[in-house]
Design an enzyme around this catalytic site. Structure first.
Site, PDB file in Angstrom:
ATOM      1  N   TYR A   6     101.548 -26.854 120.353  1.00  0.00           N
ATOM      2  CA  TYR A   6     101.039 -25.670 121.054  1.00  0.00           C
ATOM      3  C   TYR A   6     102.029 -25.322 122.151  1.00  0.00           C
ATOM      4  O   TYR A   6     102.659 -26.196 122.737  1.00  0.00           O
ATOM      5  CB  TYR A   6      99.650 -25.945 121.647  1.00  0.00           C
ATOM      6  CG  TYR A   6      98.553 -26.032 120.599  1.00  0.00           C
ATOM      7  CD1 TYR A   6      98.433 -27.160 119.792  1.00  0.00           C
ATOM      8  CD2 TYR A   6      97.656 -24.994 120.397  1.00  0.00           C
ATOM      9  CE1 TYR A   6      97.441 -27.249 118.829  1.00  0.00           C
ATOM     10  CE2 TYR A   6      96.648 -25.076 119.435  1.00  0.00           C
ATOM     11  CZ  TYR A   6      96.548 -26.206 118.651  1.00  0.00           C
ATOM     12  OH  TYR A   6      95.569 -26.292 117.697  1.00  0.00           O
ATOM     13  N   GLU A   7     102.145 -24.038 122.448  1.00  0.00           N
ATOM     14  CA  GLU A   7     103.220 -23.589 123.340  1.00  0.00           C
ATOM     15  C   GLU A   7     103.069 -24.099 124.772  1.00  0.00           C
ATOM     16  O   GLU A   7     104.002 -24.023 125.552  1.00  0.00           O
ATOM     17  CB  GLU A   7     103.341 -22.070 123.313  1.00  0.00           C
ATOM     18  CG  GLU A   7     102.129 -21.347 123.856  1.00  0.00           C
ATOM     19  CD  GLU A   7     102.144 -19.862 123.508  1.00  0.00           C
ATOM     20  OE1 GLU A   7     102.982 -19.424 122.707  1.00  0.00           O
ATOM     21  OE2 GLU A   7     101.298 -19.139 124.051  1.00  0.00           O
ATOM     22  N   SER A   8     101.916 -24.659 125.092  1.00  0.00           N
ATOM     23  CA  SER A   8     101.744 -25.261 126.417  1.00  0.00           C
ATOM     24  C   SER A   8     102.580 -26.520 126.599  1.00  0.00           C
ATOM     25  O   SER A   8     102.630 -27.082 127.683  1.00  0.00           O
ATOM     26  CB  SER A   8     100.272 -25.601 126.641  1.00  0.00           C
ATOM     27  OG  SER A   8      99.796 -26.433 125.594  1.00  0.00           O
ATOM     28  N   GLY A   9     103.227 -26.992 125.533  1.00  0.00           N
ATOM     29  CA  GLY A   9     104.103 -28.148 125.660  1.00  0.00           C
ATOM     30  C   GLY A   9     103.590 -29.400 124.966  1.00  0.00           C
ATOM     31  O   GLY A   9     104.233 -30.442 125.021  1.00  0.00           O
TER      32      GLY A   9
END
Lengths: 285, 264, 285, 264
Positions: free
Chosen positions: B50-53
């Site tokens: 997920y792009e949150s890391g």
């Protein structure tokens, strides 16, 4: 030298009308208490920078504080649109705002370049994407070795960055953990940095050496505000108040309801109210 | 066989397209559900990013946002957002980028930015987020959305992320060397791009769906493959996995604050 | 898919004559066992990349394996010069080698760009420094927003990178901790990556979420070699053998003594010998 | 007052130049000793950064290399090498860069790369490491070295890192907006650059040192300040701190392997 200050004072000393300011937090650790304090103090003409300007920027825009927003995703994450930001962009209510829009990669690279003291960042981005046509701050350069054309964006250098973090030690070193997002870069890119924390501990001696720590000499002011991230969350302290994000969609849909909600929950509230808001969310963390 | 909704069929069909070895950059909503159903059924070792890391997450409930705490709790590692976009996405480590769309055209170009004119929009949508670079740096792109004439249009209002552009070799001409959209999973059908023109073509109809239904809910003139088959219906296991996941998710999202936001 | 292999096999399957290879480790976690295995297998014509080519590159150069070195500090850290590398550069013994020299900032940025899939890196570097005049791979670009001239270097993209790490889990995820150096970037920049580890544990479930972990799908092969970093160290396992660094200065000063030492301690040795070498250093860790 | 060596005077004089608030990028050798003596005497809160990524270290013994384990054990945080050079050095966070030199000229330009011609060197030295960018990105530069005609030369063989170039405003002309070398501490004297010409000028002689001694061990014609004073001799505390540190260091570096490298 970092100063431990009450939030009211930390905001008053570090934010000014017309500033370029970042209240950062990528879903996690959003500095809501600091944003609400800024709203109470009634700043005007702000350039608001953030990758994901969610509820707090919706609120600041709705309260007429923003001259411009710089962002990459202006949504209520997982819920939908941001209705106050829409109202400003579509209808100019309560005022018109300038829009500078990037992709996440563009913003992340711009913050990274800011933290790195560079004037710009380069990356493989925006190919075929129309943002590059509507945002004059997206340019390109040719790699001097391969000739490949890469996107270039100016670095982000806020006057002041606000973040929320789990803890500070007594010297003022700050720990951010879990989804660390863009906070380290946002602090290091800024001229001044204000951090709200859940708590202050005596030292960080027992921490793993490779965690995300901002040394005290990178921070301007620290304020202790337990629950200060609500309705976002603080990993290890309290869970995300997903119901509040869902509810915001209804509150923000109507100008009058929005104004009444802001009056009750922000203008007439204080940083001390945040602890109670997360009381029911601590077990779920 | 239980009965199932078109949305359930869509999510399950999408989940089947994912392999155990895939490294998947997950968008929120339908992509997230599909990716996690895949992980809970036939692809237990799939890597979800997920792009949150969060890299290699295995959430027990679907996150409401891309940054919910459980994504981090269950991840192999959680990195900063700049690292996510530099080392992992731009570095070419993602095999599948999984996107939704507000508006989609027949070449897989996506708009999530504005309806109407950019400077004076009729509706200001959230914008691209990670999508512009997911679309060019992922090995290939899967798209999933429920069909509607408003959503599947002849001409999108804004190119948020590039699919096959005007079709053919348009990607290569722009210096993009990844495959782009290779699969579209809707609530009615499964589509793949034509090898030459890159126009999305229906290759499978979901059980009980007719060509007419597909055309009626699509804003462009639909191409159908010469040999078309029917999507296998969801199995009991697939359905149960999806429904259990959604039930856990609903309970969790309403749960913590007793379904009520915590203000005074 | 990552494979757990004996070191002999991991090196044989992943390194080839003529390869561009990085054996990375910034003082800490230097992959000595892997380098010694490469020496035993007698590869030739290698382009050796490393920020700090210390003992292991001195050894590989002295054994005639290097065609070229790419580096930023060709010293025995804290001790002085690297005498085998000097002998090759100054006297062409045992063969002449090409030299491509950068600063640490240049190399670090080049690895970072390699891990990021970019063809080049830009940074504020080399102003007034003469390296930019003798290395054609140091160019410049103008920031398209401010006009500032920045240095540009091509990204580093090794055919194969070798690193040493503390541990792998059973799936092949790898943990690097302590002074993490440039290892993550060196692995992600490479086409293939071989990791020697101190030990394999069942899982990493109890680790802090923000540590430096290389997921198993970024690694080609893992070999378990306890002590495999000696005379460098593995944080949490054993201390640096500083005496060996001091002693190396004498061994490498003389061609014959060097050859005899290599014969005894490398050619006639095996990966299994490393555990005994660090036995006396474990208490000091 | 104990007697003391010129090297001890050099290290202690260098340590006094550092302030409690400084963020110091530390080179190995004399700079490292000086920085740690400062930390152990008048500047307990000084932030010492080593290029291995350790920020805010407080080692009990001096590291042999810039990456010894104790630097990490005692650091506030340890970051990757790219981050060190990007966020911390290039980001402008370092107030003092502390360098040694193999060759130095009177404008503070440093050579640690080669003696002789670059392509055909007489002596191949280790090279610049972090120095080229430490020299341009640190707020100011302190240099420390023992004097010798071989080391302090009219013309260095190679510009590893830039000091004041040809003097005057040469730094500004190259677009370098930091101060560059502001202090040179040798075993005989303390030097500061002339305000206009930027040529190093002796401002303090160490106790018992004559002008002639300074000139005899320097390869250029030395300028002395009009009003010159004597460096205060090391205090008992300073000397004891330095000697204890060096004794601990010697024991530690010989210690673990019983003074013997561990091969069979």
């Amino acid at each position: 030298m970092v100063k431990f200050l009450p939030l009211q004072k930390a905001v008053a000393e570090n934010l000014r009308d017309g500033d370029t300011v970042a209240f950062e937090g990528f879903t996690h650790l959003i500095p809501t208490a600091a944003a609400h304090e800024a709203i109470r103090q009634g700043f005007r003409g702000l350039t608001l920078i953030r990758m994901t300007p969610d509820l707090i920027y919706d609120q600041m825009i709705g309260m007429g504080m923003a001259k411009k927003i710089v962002f990459s995703y202006v949504g209520n994450p997982g819920v939908g649109l941001l209705r106050r930001a829409r109202d400003a962009i579509e209808n100019g209510w309560p005022n018109t705002i300038e829009v500078e829009e990037h992709s996440h990669a563009g913003m992340a690279n711009a913050y990274e370049a800011g933290a790195s003291g560079l004037p710009c960042a380069i990356f493989r981005g925006y190919r075929g994407a129309e943002l590059a046509k509507v945002n004059p701050n997206i340019k390109s350069i040719a790699c001097p070795f391969t000739g490949e054309i890469l996107a270039a964006v100016p670095s982000v250098r806020p006057d002041v960055t606000f973040i929320h973090a789990q803890k500070a030690d007594k010297k003022g070193n700050v720990l951010v953990e879990g989804i660390i997002g863009i906070q380290k870069e946002a602090v290091l890119a800024a001229k001044r940095a204000v951090v709200t924390v859940e708590e202050v501990v005596s030292d960080f001696d027992d921490l793993h050496p490779n965690l995300t720590i901002l040394p005290h000499w990178t921070i301007t002011a620290i304020s202790v505000v337990p629950g200060g991230s609500h309705p976002s969350y603080a990993h290890g302290y309290y869970a995300r108040d997903n119901a509040a994000y869902l509810e915001w969609d209804e509150i923000a849909a109507d100008r009058e309801r929005f104004c009444a909600w802001m009056q009750e929950n922000v203008i007439e509230a204080s940083p001390d109210d945040f602890a109670a808001r997360v009381a029911g969310l601590r077990n779920a963390a | 066989m239980s009965s199932f909704s078109p949305n359930e069929m869509m999510t399950i069909a999408a989940s089947r397209a994912l392999k155990n070895e895939d490294v998947c950059f997950v968008g929120i909503g339908a992509p997230s559900a599909a990716c996690n159903v895949a992980r809970l059924t036939h692809a237990p070792d799939i890597t979800l990013i997920y792009e949150s890391g969060t890299i290699g997450t295995a959430p027990d409930v679907l996150p409401l946002s891309i940054g919910d705490g459980e994504l981090c709790d269950t991840a192999v590692t959680t990195v900063s957002v700049p690292e996510m976009f530099r080392y992992w996405l731009q570095g070419g480590r993602v095999t599948i980028g999984f996107l939704g769309a507000a508006q989609l055209d027949k070449f897989g170009n996506i708009n999530t930015t504005v309806i109407g004119d950019y400077a004076n929009p009729k509706t200001r949508l959230p914008g691209g987020g990670g999508a512009p670079e997911i679309a060019i740096s992922s090995g290939e792109i899967y798209i999933t959305m429920a069909q509607s004439k408003r959503g599947m249009v002849e001409k999108i209002d804004f190119f948020t992320s590039f699919g096959h552009g005007e079709g053919g070799d348009h990607r290569q001409r722009l210096g993009i060397d990844t495959k782009g959209p290779t699969l579209l999973i809707t609530d009615l059908a499964i589509w793949k791009p034509d090898e030459i023109t890159k126009e999305f073509t229906v290759v499978l109809l979901h059980p009980g769906v007719t060509r007419e239904q597909v055309q009626e809910s699509c804003g462009w003139t639909v191409k159908f493959a010469e040999e078309m088959d029917t999507t296998p219906a969801p199995t009991e296991r697939e359905l149960k996995t999806l429904r259990d996941l959604q039930a856990r998710t609903k309970a969790a999202h309403e749960g913590a604050g007793e379904g009520k936001a915590a203000y005074r």
